[in-house]
Design a protein around this motif. Structure first.
Motif, mmCIF file in Angstrom:
data_model
loop_
_atom_site.group_PDB
_atom_site.id
_atom_site.type_symbol
_atom_site.label_atom_id
_atom_site.label_comp_id
_atom_site.label_asym_id
_atom_site.label_seq_id
_atom_site.Cartn_x
_atom_site.Cartn_y
_atom_site.Cartn_z
ATOM 1 N N ALA A 26 -109.867 47.017 -84.134
ATOM 2 C CA ALA A 26 -109.817 47.716 -82.848
ATOM 3 C C ALA A 26 -110.770 47.086 -81.844
ATOM 4 C CB ALA A 26 -110.152 49.192 -83.048
ATOM 5 N N ALA A 27 -111.979 46.731 -82.283
ATOM 6 C CA ALA A 27 -112.953 46.110 -81.380
ATOM 7 C C ALA A 27 -112.449 44.769 -80.879
ATOM 8 C CB ALA A 27 -114.293 45.946 -82.101
ATOM 9 N N LEU A 28 -111.872 43.958 -81.762
ATOM 10 C CA LEU A 28 -111.362 42.652 -81.360
ATOM 11 C C LEU A 28 -110.181 42.782 -80.409
ATOM 12 C CD1 LEU A 28 -113.304 41.638 -83.538
ATOM 13 C CD2 LEU A 28 -111.494 40.150 -84.382
ATOM 14 N N ALA A 29 -109.295 43.739 -80.675
ATOM 15 C CA ALA A 29 -108.144 43.942 -79.795
ATOM 16 C C ALA A 29 -108.598 44.398 -78.413
ATOM 17 C CB ALA A 29 -107.197 44.965 -80.416
ATOM 18 N N TYR A 30 -109.546 45.290 -78.355
ATOM 19 C CA TYR A 30 -110.098 45.779 -77.090
ATOM 20 C C TYR A 30 -110.719 44.637 -76.298
ATOM 21 C CZ TYR A 30 -113.451 48.546 -74.219
ATOM 22 O OH TYR A 30 -114.204 49.091 -73.210
ATOM 23 N N PHE A 31 -111.444 43.772 -76.975
ATOM 24 C CA PHE A 31 -112.088 42.625 -76.336
ATOM 25 C C PHE A 31 -111.044 41.658 -75.781
ATOM 26 C CE2 PHE A 31 -115.458 39.269 -76.263
ATOM 27 C CZ PHE A 31 -116.523 40.040 -75.816
ATOM 28 N N LYS A 32 -110.006 41.390 -76.561
ATOM 29 C CA LYS A 32 -108.951 40.485 -76.102
ATOM 30 C C LYS A 32 -108.175 41.077 -74.930
ATOM 31 C CE LYS A 32 -108.011 37.335 -79.922
ATOM 32 N NZ LYS A 32 -108.353 36.161 -79.089
ATOM 33 N N LEU A 33 -107.918 42.365 -74.969
ATOM 34 C CA LEU A 33 -107.229 43.010 -73.860
ATOM 35 C C LEU A 33 -108.061 42.912 -72.581
ATOM 36 C CD1 LEU A 33 -105.096 44.702 -72.481
ATOM 37 C CD2 LEU A 33 -106.087 46.749 -73.573
ATOM 38 N N ALA A 34 -109.357 43.162 -72.687
ATOM 39 C CA ALA A 34 -110.230 43.044 -71.519
ATOM 40 C C ALA A 34 -110.228 41.609 -70.980
ATOM 41 C CB ALA A 34 -111.650 43.474 -71.872
ATOM 42 N N GLY A 35 -110.224 40.649 -71.896
ATOM 43 C CA GLY A 35 -110.161 39.257 -71.478
ATOM 44 C C GLY A 35 -108.868 38.940 -70.750
ATOM 45 N N ASP A 36 -107.763 39.484 -71.246
ATOM 46 C CA ASP A 36 -106.469 39.253 -70.606
ATOM 47 C C ASP A 36 -106.447 39.859 -69.210
ATOM 48 O OD1 ASP A 36 -103.431 38.578 -70.962
ATOM 49 O OD2 ASP A 36 -103.477 40.645 -70.254
ATOM 50 N N VAL A 37 -106.928 41.095 -69.091
ATOM 51 C CA VAL A 37 -106.957 41.777 -67.795
ATOM 52 C C VAL A 37 -107.832 41.006 -66.810
ATOM 53 C CG1 VAL A 37 -107.701 43.867 -66.588
ATOM 54 C CG2 VAL A 37 -106.479 44.052 -68.775
#
Length: 267
Positions: free
Chosen positions: A218-229
């Motif tokens: 979950a932490a990694l997915a959240y980080f990647k999503l923030a990076g994409d945004v």
């Protein structure tokens, strides 16, 4: 092992976990800002005189050996021992552990204290398993895919969740594994984002100590999503840095849940 419970971000923000971050000088500011933007509470405590006590009070502990010294190593060992005794999850970031004899000795001593989660780049995980890498410093010269087998071996040997992060992340407990896609090519151009991710994993793990695998994913997915945004709004690394913090703060659980459906693949 579970992958997701559907409320990881909401739950983490509600609990605002106090995360004891023993990290490097370069990372302290950005890591603290990342944690605050996400909704967690960071504490950069590293004095030998108080780390054991503080680790027992914190929700989770993270240790990063980026700017290592003898006194900091002593403090890291005290904190890790205290976290283990207190049944608090702790995350180890073995920054350039293969570069010098001092670092190799230090990482061996820390691994004996049984980290809950190990997060590193591909070169760090390959060398942690006893393999060879061309990397000479903190940057990885190996692809994440080349480190997957090594990550499984380390997880099996150390009884820890192992996360290899890069353009595509890989997480394993030695039995099950997932890959995560996403993020932005600008992320490697911002110093200490990986170190900040280690601290963020601590926040999610502290909130879900019984499920460190799911918390890490979950932490990694959240980080990647923030990076994409952030990446879609930023022409370069300077603006990306503050867009990334804004993204962490603005992302909601529904956004993360949808992102995980598309970016997280069970293996």
């Amino acid at each position: 092992m579970s992958l997701t419970q559907g409320d990881e971000l909401t739950s983490m923000r509600a609990s605002a976990p106090l995360v004891h971050c023993i990290t490097n000088y370069v990372a302290m500011n950005i890591a603290a800002n990342v944690m605050l933007a996400a909704g967690a509470s960071p504490a950069m405590v590293h004095a030998e005189e108080e780390v054991a006590e503080f680790a027992s009070l914190a929700t989770a502990l993270t240790i990063n050996i980026g700017t290592l010294s003898s006194s900091w190593l002593a403090a890291m060992k005290l904190a890790a021992g205290s976290a283990s005794v207190s049944h608090k999850p702790w995350v180890l970031d073995p920054v350039a552990h293969h570069a010098t004899a001092f670092r190799r000795r230090a990482i061996g001593e820390l691994l004996e204290l049984r980290p809950t989660i190990i997060r590193g780049n591909a070169s760090e995980i390959i060398t942690l398993s006893g393999g060879h890498s061309e990397s000479r410093g903190v940057d990885s010269r190996d692809a994440v895919a080349a480190a997957e087998d090594a990550a499984v071996r380390v997880a099996e040997h150390r009884g820890a969740i192992v996360a290899v992060t890069g353009a595509v992340d890989f997480v394993t407990d030695g039995d099950s594994a997932v890959r995560l896609t996403g993020g932005s090519p600008l992320m490697p151009q911002i110093t200490a984002l990986g170190c900040s991710l280690t601290c963020l994993i601590g926040a999610f793990a502290g909130n879900r100590p019984a499920d460190p695998f799911g918390a890490t994913v979950a932490a990694l997915a959240y980080f990647k999503l923030a990076g994409d945004v952030a990446g879609r709004q930023s022409p370069g690394p300077g603006s990306f840095s503050w867009h990334f913090l804004d993204a962490l703060a603005s992302i909601e659980q529904s956004d993360l849940s949808l992102w995980m459906e598309d970016s997280v693949a069970m293996l």
